[in-house]
Design an enzyme around this catalytic site. Structure first.
Site, mmCIF file in Angstrom:
data_model
loop_
_atom_site.group_PDB
_atom_site.id
_atom_site.type_symbol
_atom_site.label_atom_id
_atom_site.label_comp_id
_atom_site.label_asym_id
_atom_site.label_seq_id
_atom_site.Cartn_x
_atom_site.Cartn_y
_atom_site.Cartn_z
ATOM 1 N N GLY A 192 0.833 -1.185 0.000
ATOM 2 C CA GLY A 192 0.000 0.000 0.000
ATOM 3 C C GLY A 192 0.868 1.235 0.000
ATOM 4 N N MET B 202 2.243 2.811 2.357
ATOM 5 C CA MET B 202 3.306 2.910 3.353
ATOM 6 C C MET B 202 4.245 1.717 3.348
ATOM 7 S SD MET B 202 3.185 5.812 4.824
ATOM 8 C CE MET B 202 2.064 7.187 5.121
ATOM 9 N N ASP C 256 -8.165 0.439 12.306
ATOM 10 C CA ASP C 256 -8.293 0.222 10.857
ATOM 11 C C ASP C 256 -8.809 -1.187 10.583
ATOM 12 O OD1 ASP C 256 -8.232 1.121 8.244
ATOM 13 O OD2 ASP C 256 -6.148 0.581 7.919
#
Length: 296
Positions: free
Chosen positions: A19, A21, A142
């Site tokens: 993703g 990061m 998350d």
């Protein structure tokens, strides 16, 4: 071709995903002769913008926080961390974790929605992982299908604690960056409140809705429109949820205090798992406007 070896020990074999990061790799532990997952933390491509030392410091702090959060949890439904490779202040750490080979819940849902009983079982497993985290002061922040991995036997594992909030580690999101996934974020967090365990339970409720219905009820064309919908629009009543419907009513309540506590929620999920199958209604019912307050 010789694969790259990290820390003189972990040979990168295959990229599994990634993703904004970082990346996750399948790797071979040359010391213990086993497969592991390596999370490579990387900032956004510097070619796309100016260097940002503050962002890089926060990213490094975030991954170290993830390692410490996972190290505090020993739970069958939380991914296990084996080791951290710390490259020093000028680099970014690598996390060495167990390799979960059954794909993610998001992958599973690409084949279609789950049955209510199966969804309730999954809900109990993720709830047990969240309870373990909450018991030591960790909020996941998350919870979403992409962060629930599946073992080959179907058991679930909660992963990606990279933005977890640890109560004794304040100030690690002070740069104003957007933390979390809009589609699964609790309304109180969108309104600027840090949230508490009930915020993770809203996210769990939305995950269960998506799993059993096969669609997200408040997804819109843009992240901002989705945030507005989560804040202001009623959640449509589920059509396929059967015995899971009371759980969704209870969790997707905009008042955090009205959401069930973990004990009551586990009992509700157990009842949903054992409920007889129902015929799915071809027409949506009324929205989840004012769900009854569940027992605490």
């Amino acid at each position: 071709m010789v694969n790259r070896v990290i820390d003189g020990r972990f040979e990168l074999v295959e990229r599994l995903g990634g993703g904004g990061m970082g990346l996750v790799w399948r790797a071979w532990d040359q010391a213990l002769h086993r497969e592991v997952a390596l999370k490579e933390v990387r900032p956004p491509d510097p070619a796309l913008g100016d260097p940002d030392p503050a962002r890089d410091r926060e990213l490094r702090a975030r991954v170290l926080r993830e390692a410490r959060a996972l190290a505090r949890l020993n739970h069958p439904h939380v991914v296990t961390i084996h080791h951290i490779v710390d490259t020093g202040e000028d680099g970014f750490p690598w996390l060495v974790m167990e390799l979960v080979t059954g794909g993610s819940l998001q992958d599973r849902l690409s084949d279609g929605p789950m049955a209510p009983a199966e969804t309730a079982r999954l809900g109990r497993e993720v709830l047990s992982a969240l309870r373990a985290a909450h018991a030591v002061g960790i909020l996941h922040r998350d919870v979403k299908p992409g962060n629930v991995l599946l073992r080959p036997d179907g058991r679930s594992v909660l992963t990606d604690f990279g933005i977890a909030a640890v109560r004794e580690s304040p100030g690690l999101t002070a740069t104003g960056s957007f933390i979390g996934s809009p589609e699964y974020m609790a309304p109180e967090r969108i309104n600027g409140h840090e949230g508490d365990p009930a915020s993770d339970l809203w996210s769990l409720g939305m995950l269960l809705y998506v799993a059993v219905e096969g669609r997200h009820p408040l997804r819109r064309a843009t992240p901002l429109a989705t945030l507005a919908a989560v804040l202001n629009q009623e959640v449509p009543a589920p059509e396929r949820a059967g015995g899971l419907t009371p759980v969704l009513f209870a969790l997707l309540n905009r008042d955090p205090a009205a959401r069930p506590g973990p004990d009551a929620l586990d009992r509700m999920l157990a009842a949903a798992h054992d409920a007889p199958p129902q015929n799915f209604s071809p027409h949506p019912g009324p929205p989840l406007a004012h769900p009854p307050h569940p027992p605490q």
